[in-house]
Motif scaffolding. Structure first.
Motif, PDB file in Angstrom:
ATOM      1  N   SER A 177       0.840  -1.192   0.000  1.00  0.00           N
ATOM      2  CA  SER A 177       0.000   0.000   0.000  1.00  0.00           C
ATOM      3  C   SER A 177       0.879   1.248   0.000  1.00  0.00           C
ATOM      4  O   SER A 177       2.106   1.156   0.109  1.00  0.00           O
ATOM      5  N   ASP A 178       0.228   2.408  -0.121  1.00  0.00           N
ATOM      6  CA  ASP A 178       0.941   3.686  -0.049  1.00  0.00           C
ATOM      7  C   ASP A 178       2.088   3.726  -1.052  1.00  0.00           C
ATOM      8  O   ASP A 178       3.235   4.025  -0.714  1.00  0.00           O
ATOM      9  N   CYS A 179       1.759   3.404  -2.320  1.00  0.00           N
ATOM     10  CA  CYS A 179       2.749   3.415  -3.413  1.00  0.00           C
ATOM     11  C   CYS A 179       3.936   2.497  -3.122  1.00  0.00           C
ATOM     12  O   CYS A 179       5.083   2.807  -3.450  1.00  0.00           O
ATOM     13  N   ARG A 181       5.115   1.592  -0.167  1.00  0.00           N
ATOM     14  CA  ARG A 181       5.920   1.926   1.008  1.00  0.00           C
ATOM     15  C   ARG A 181       5.648   1.028   2.206  1.00  0.00           C
ATOM     16  O   ARG A 181       6.467   0.940   3.116  1.00  0.00           O
ATOM     17  N   ARG A 182       4.495   0.357   2.233  1.00  0.00           N
ATOM     18  CA  ARG A 182       4.181  -0.477   3.390  1.00  0.00           C
ATOM     19  C   ARG A 182       3.361  -1.686   2.932  1.00  0.00           C
ATOM     20  O   ARG A 182       2.673  -1.632   1.907  1.00  0.00           O
ATOM     21  N   PRO A 183       3.440  -2.797   3.661  1.00  0.00           N
ATOM     22  CA  PRO A 183       2.679  -3.987   3.279  1.00  0.00           C
ATOM     23  C   PRO A 183       1.186  -3.747   3.415  1.00  0.00           C
ATOM     24  O   PRO A 183       0.748  -2.957   4.256  1.00  0.00           O
ATOM     25  N   ARG A 184       0.422  -4.411   2.576  1.00  0.00           N
ATOM     26  CA  ARG A 184      -1.028  -4.253   2.641  1.00  0.00           C
ATOM     27  C   ARG A 184      -1.566  -4.996   3.858  1.00  0.00           C
ATOM     28  O   ARG A 184      -1.308  -6.184   4.045  1.00  0.00           O
ATOM     29  N   HIS A 209       7.047  -5.752   6.140  1.00  0.00           N
ATOM     30  CA  HIS A 209       7.664  -4.779   5.237  1.00  0.00           C
ATOM     31  C   HIS A 209       9.008  -5.284   4.730  1.00  0.00           C
ATOM     32  O   HIS A 209       9.296  -5.244   3.525  1.00  0.00           O
ATOM     33  N   ASP A 210       9.832  -5.777   5.638  1.00  0.00           N
ATOM     34  CA  ASP A 210      11.192  -6.165   5.278  1.00  0.00           C
ATOM     35  C   ASP A 210      11.250  -7.400   4.381  1.00  0.00           C
ATOM     36  O   ASP A 210      12.287  -7.673   3.773  1.00  0.00           O
ATOM     37  N   HIS A 211      10.145  -8.141   4.314  1.00  0.00           N
ATOM     38  CA  HIS A 211      10.112  -9.332   3.469  1.00  0.00           C
ATOM     39  C   HIS A 211       9.085  -9.207   2.346  1.00  0.00           C
ATOM     40  O   HIS A 211       8.657 -10.207   1.775  1.00  0.00           O
ATOM     41  N   ASN A 212       8.733  -7.986   2.020  1.00  0.00           N
ATOM     42  CA  ASN A 212       7.825  -7.707   0.904  1.00  0.00           C
ATOM     43  C   ASN A 212       8.656  -7.189  -0.269  1.00  0.00           C
ATOM     44  O   ASN A 212       9.213  -6.089  -0.201  1.00  0.00           O
ATOM     45  N   PRO A 213       8.794  -7.956  -1.358  1.00  0.00           N
ATOM     46  CA  PRO A 213       9.634  -7.501  -2.473  1.00  0.00           C
ATOM     47  C   PRO A 213       9.216  -6.160  -3.061  1.00  0.00           C
ATOM     48  O   PRO A 213      10.072  -5.401  -3.528  1.00  0.00           O
ATOM     49  N   ILE A 214       7.925  -5.867  -3.046  1.00  0.00           N
ATOM     50  CA  ILE A 214       7.478  -4.582  -3.591  1.00  0.00           C
ATOM     51  C   ILE A 214       8.042  -3.437  -2.744  1.00  0.00           C
ATOM     52  O   ILE A 214       8.599  -2.469  -3.270  1.00  0.00           O
ATOM     53  N   CYS A 215       7.915  -3.553  -1.429  1.00  0.00           N
ATOM     54  CA  CYS A 215       8.465  -2.523  -0.546  1.00  0.00           C
ATOM     55  C   CYS A 215       9.974  -2.403  -0.725  1.00  0.00           C
ATOM     56  O   CYS A 215      10.526  -1.289  -0.757  1.00  0.00           O
ATOM     57  N   LEU A 216      10.652  -3.539  -0.857  1.00  0.00           N
ATOM     58  CA  LEU A 216      12.106  -3.514  -1.028  1.00  0.00           C
ATOM     59  C   LEU A 216      12.498  -2.883  -2.355  1.00  0.00           C
ATOM     60  O   LEU A 216      13.481  -2.141  -2.431  1.00  0.00           O
TER      61      LEU A 216
END
Length: 303
Positions: A177-179, A181-184, A209-216
């Motif tokens: 979420s948030d472009c 920046r954070r996991p949904r 967050h730390d294990h979400n490839p999109i956030c990374l």
């Protein structure tokens, strides 16, 4: 189970896991440990056997090595190493997620040890392959199927400077979420108990967050990401949610587009695709030439 006899099983005492590390490796006929360094493709799924087990599911009629040799026979690629690291428990019950586990004590599954699978992969597997098998230090690609696709994209997001190309078929990608920046908050992908050792129980925002490839990806070096060749494919929409990860694949492509990254294949969603090994092998057959072209660009600069 029918392991391709051309695959060599390597085991060693892992300092990061506290148990034996495991991987299968295929070396082509030209391989010479003291000769020219060869490019390497890392193939991820979870258990080290999966890419080389000809009976991993009922759809399959070969292995990743059969795919490689078929593409090689057509003259579309040259010699390369194929490496399949074990990134799960030895009974394949507990996924490693390319994570350093926050709660390894929550499982008694064999082969987990300390559960430091991210450090194991980057600090042990890659150097071992280069030291023992003469892999080219800069011609390195990564691919994966399902959770292996998740780990392939995650690896590139964590360390984009290490890879020249990446591909994934029907990856299990969490939403953000948030472009990005954070996991949904309501994504159910990682709610199953098998993820407790890696992510902790209950889940917390920082771990997700730390294990979400999109956030990374959104916080990674964009210039480094754009130097990489990308090939993302997945199954069709009409067999969601149990037969494909169509929506998660589409979401990843939208995220990559915001980073200025294009998909190298004109057909991301395979109309006749499915979440099976037969289709994962078909993806690999398309992806290997992409990886080899990326290798050629590197090797010409750094022979």
């Amino acid at each position: 189970m029918e392991i391709d006899p051309r695959a060599q099983l390597i085991e060693w005492p892992s300092t990061n896991l506290g148990v034996n590390g495991r991987m299968y490796i295929y070396t082509p006929p030209e391989y010479d440990p003291d000769g020219t360094a060869l490019p390497v493709v890392y193939l991820l799924r979870g258990h080290e056997r999966e890419w080389v087990n000809r009976r991993e599911d009922d759809s399959r009629i070969g292995s990743a090595i059969d795919v490689y040799e078929r593409v090689r026979a057509r003259g579309e690629i040259g010699p390369m190493l194929l490496v399949m690291p074990g990134l799960t428990s030895t009974d394949n019950r507990i996924p490693g997620l390319l994570a350093d586990f926050v709660a390894p004590q929550l499982t008694d599954a064999p082969g987990i040890g300390h559960g430091r699978f991210a450090t194991f992969f980057f600090d042990e597997v890659l150097p071992l392959v280069e030291r023992r098998f003469n892999a080219h230090p800069h011609a390195r690609a990564i691919t994966g199927f399902s959770l292996g696709g998740y780990m392939a994209i995650k690896a590139v997001a964590m360390r984009p400077e290490l890879f020249v190309s990446v591909s994934a078929y029907d990856g299990s990608f969490p939403y953000a979420s948030d472009c990005g920046r954070r996991p949904r908050r309501y994504d159910t992908l990682f709610t199953a108990p098998m993820f407790d050792p890696a992510l902790g129980r209950p889940r917390n925002w920082q771990q997700l967050h730390d294990h979400n490839p999109i956030c990374l990806l959104m916080q990674a070096d964009r210039t480094a990401l754009r130097r990489i060749s990308w090939m993302i494919q997945y199954g069709p929409e009409h067999i969601e949610p149990w037969g494909s990860n169509f929506y998660r694949g589409e979401y990843l492509l939208r995220a990559l587009a915001t980073l200025g990254i294009a998909n190298a294949t004109p057909q991301a969603a395979l109309p006749d695709g499915a979440h099976t090994w037969a289709v994962a092998d078909r993806h690999l057959e398309q992806a290997l030439p992409l990886h080899y072209r990326a290798f050629e660009r590197i090797i010409q600069k750094d022979p």
